[in-house]
Scaffold this motif. Structure first.
Motif, PDB file in Angstrom:
ATOM      1  N   ASP A  29       0.817  -1.220   0.000  1.00  0.00           N
ATOM      2  CA  ASP A  29       0.000   0.000   0.000  1.00  0.00           C
ATOM      3  C   ASP A  29       0.845   1.260   0.000  1.00  0.00           C
ATOM      4  N   LEU A  30       2.070   1.151  -0.449  1.00  0.00           N
ATOM      5  CA  LEU A  30       2.966   2.298  -0.507  1.00  0.00           C
ATOM      6  C   LEU A  30       4.139   1.972  -1.421  1.00  0.00           C
ATOM      7  N   VAL A  31       4.908   3.016  -1.744  1.00  0.00           N
ATOM      8  CA  VAL A  31       6.145   2.874  -2.503  1.00  0.00           C
ATOM      9  C   VAL A  31       7.256   3.545  -1.707  1.00  0.00           C
ATOM     10  N   HIS A  32       8.333   2.830  -1.465  1.00  0.00           N
ATOM     11  CA  HIS A  32       9.465   3.398  -0.732  1.00  0.00           C
ATOM     12  C   HIS A  32      10.325   4.263  -1.655  1.00  0.00           C
ATOM     13  N   GLY A  33      11.245   4.987  -1.046  1.00  0.00           N
ATOM     14  CA  GLY A  33      12.082   5.908  -1.815  1.00  0.00           C
ATOM     15  C   GLY A  33      13.194   5.245  -2.585  1.00  0.00           C
ATOM     16  N   MET A  34      13.712   4.115  -2.080  1.00  0.00           N
ATOM     17  CA  MET A  34      14.835   3.448  -2.735  1.00  0.00           C
ATOM     18  C   MET A  34      14.691   1.939  -2.590  1.00  0.00           C
ATOM     19  N   TYR A  35      15.196   1.225  -3.609  1.00  0.00           N
ATOM     20  CA  TYR A  35      15.089  -0.232  -3.645  1.00  0.00           C
ATOM     21  C   TYR A  35      16.403  -0.856  -4.095  1.00  0.00           C
ATOM     22  N   ASP A  36      16.644  -2.067  -3.609  1.00  0.00           N
ATOM     23  CA  ASP A  36      17.767  -2.854  -4.080  1.00  0.00           C
ATOM     24  C   ASP A  36      17.471  -3.326  -5.507  1.00  0.00           C
ATOM     25  N   ARG A  37      18.404  -3.091  -6.397  1.00  0.00           N
ATOM     26  CA  ARG A  37      18.153  -3.399  -7.802  1.00  0.00           C
ATOM     27  C   ARG A  37      17.967  -4.887  -8.046  1.00  0.00           C
ATOM     28  N   LYS A  38      18.659  -5.725  -7.310  1.00  0.00           N
ATOM     29  CA  LYS A  38      18.603  -7.161  -7.552  1.00  0.00           C
ATOM     30  C   LYS A  38      17.398  -7.815  -6.865  1.00  0.00           C
ATOM     31  N   THR A  39      17.150  -7.440  -5.610  1.00  0.00           N
ATOM     32  CA  THR A  39      16.085  -8.101  -4.854  1.00  0.00           C
ATOM     33  C   THR A  39      14.735  -7.392  -4.972  1.00  0.00           C
ATOM     34  N   LYS A  40      14.759  -6.135  -5.398  1.00  0.00           N
ATOM     35  CA  LYS A  40      13.559  -5.289  -5.461  1.00  0.00           C
ATOM     36  C   LYS A  40      12.927  -5.075  -4.090  1.00  0.00           C
ATOM     37  N   GLU A  41      13.738  -5.233  -3.046  1.00  0.00           N
ATOM     38  CA  GLU A  41      13.288  -4.940  -1.695  1.00  0.00           C
ATOM     39  C   GLU A  41      13.680  -3.518  -1.319  1.00  0.00           C
TER      40      GLU A  41
END
Length: 370
Positions: free
Chosen positions: A283-295
């Protein structure tokens, strides 16, 4: 199509500096316009809290030493803000507001040769020696659209001055690049993919303001870019002919890039699916993500990211997603009319960033038509 998407020439040499904002008799500085506001609470918040005494728009409320990742602090003003405000004025059909921003450009940011300082100190002076391609393209496109919309010749005169500078300076190996540094007499060797606004650049070619060949080469940097796990590269090095991916993906860059690309017909399906999945799962989008895991690699969210994602979703006709993103973005707005910060987004310890208020303002304006 909707417009959305941070001088001194003859007039400003004589009158522009003397009269500051007042290029048209009815144009008012931003910090005076709030008296005429009715229901635009975000716009009113910006006028109350984020306008310096000289009319330039500050980056933060607090005048302190806090710096963001682009080394902007306190009440410093950005050329980025000018372009976004111009787009807002165009979309709102508000020539008085546009003229106010235009006079901010000609009175403070723009130099006689067409160079635009990417940031200014609170007093309107500059201690930087570089421009920023994305800011200059936004401003150029806005000036060209304003010239067509309101038939005011000064807009195109200024656009020609800026475009001549870009065409002669912000180019490396026939590709527009991020900045030109006057101190080192050198253009950057990199182009950030989020800087490549193909629609805007093509429109400027049609109006004779940008070089056709350079725009074609620059556009191919985006259209030929490889994907990694659904994410676009952060930048491209012209001299090395090499794309660079960020291990820690900044969603605002991806959102701007996807929005620009959507304007010329590419939906960025993998990225779209990622955003939909995040909104379904979290229910949200974070500001930054790990490119490989998408976490997510950070806890924070950003109204600016939601704003650009809304523009992107509307561009690809995903109105349900746009509404979901909009509802989440609005949770960051102060809606208590008794609060001093009524209308503002992401107020923390009495402070906020202009980008987290101006981009939502653009998204609010776009959502009105849907």
């Amino acid at each position: 199509m909707k417009i959305i998407v941070f001088v001194v020439i003859l007039l400003s040499i004589g009158l522009g500096v003397a009269y500051g904002w007042m290029s048209r008799e009815e144009s008012k500085p931003l910090n005076e316009r709030r008296e005429e506001m009715e229901s635009e609470i975000t716009e009113d918040f910006i006028y109350r809290w984020l306008v310096n005494d000289n009319g330039t728009v500050a980056t933060y409320i607090k005048n302190n030493g806090e710096e963001d990742e682009d080394l902007v602090k306190g009440r410093e003003a950005l050329a980025e803000t000018l372009g976004l405000l111009m787009y807002y004025a165009l979309d709102k059909n508000d020539q008085n507001l546009f003229d106010g921003v235009y006079n901010q450009l000609t009175g403070y940011f723009l130099e006689a040769d067409g160079f635009i300082n990417w940031k200014l100190k609170e007093d309107g002076t500059s201690d930087v020696s570089a421009n920023a391609l994305i800011d200059d393209i936004r401003i150029l496109y806005a000036l060209a659209l304003a010239d067509e919309k309101w038939d005011a010749n000064q807009y195109m005169q200024t656009a020609v001055l800026i475009s001549d500078y870009l065409n002669n300076h912000n180019v490396t190996d026939d590709i527009y690049t991020n900045f030109y540094d006057k101190k080192y007499v050198k253009a950057s060797s990199d182009i950030s993919l989020s800087y490549i606004d193909i629609q805007g650049m093509d429109a400027l070619v049609d109006r004779g303001l940008l070089d056709d060949g350079i725009v074609a080469e620059t556009s191919q940097v985006l259209t030929k870019a490889p994907l990694d796990n659904g994410f676009y590269p952060f930048s491209y090095n012209v001299e090395e002919d090499e794309y660079t991916f960020s291990d820690n993906v900044n969603l605002v860059d991806q959102a701007i890039l996807a929005y620009h690309y959507a304007q010329v017909g590419n939906r960025s399906e993998e990225f779209l699916k990622f955003i939909k999945d995040e909104m379904t799962k979290r229910d949200l989008v974070h500001g930054m993500y790990d490119r490989k895991t998408k976490e997510p690699t950070v806890d924070y969210e950003s109204p600016a990211i939601y704003g650009f994602l809304i523009l992107y979703a509307l561009e690809v006709d995903e109105e349900v997603l746009a509404q979901t993103l909009y509802d989440r973005m609005k949770e960051f707005q102060i809606t208590d009319k008794n609060s001093d910060y009524y209308g503002g987004y992401s107020i923390t310890d009495g402070n906020t960033h202009i980008f987290d208020n101006l981009v939502p303002l653009l998204a609010e304006q776009e959502m009105k038509g849907h």
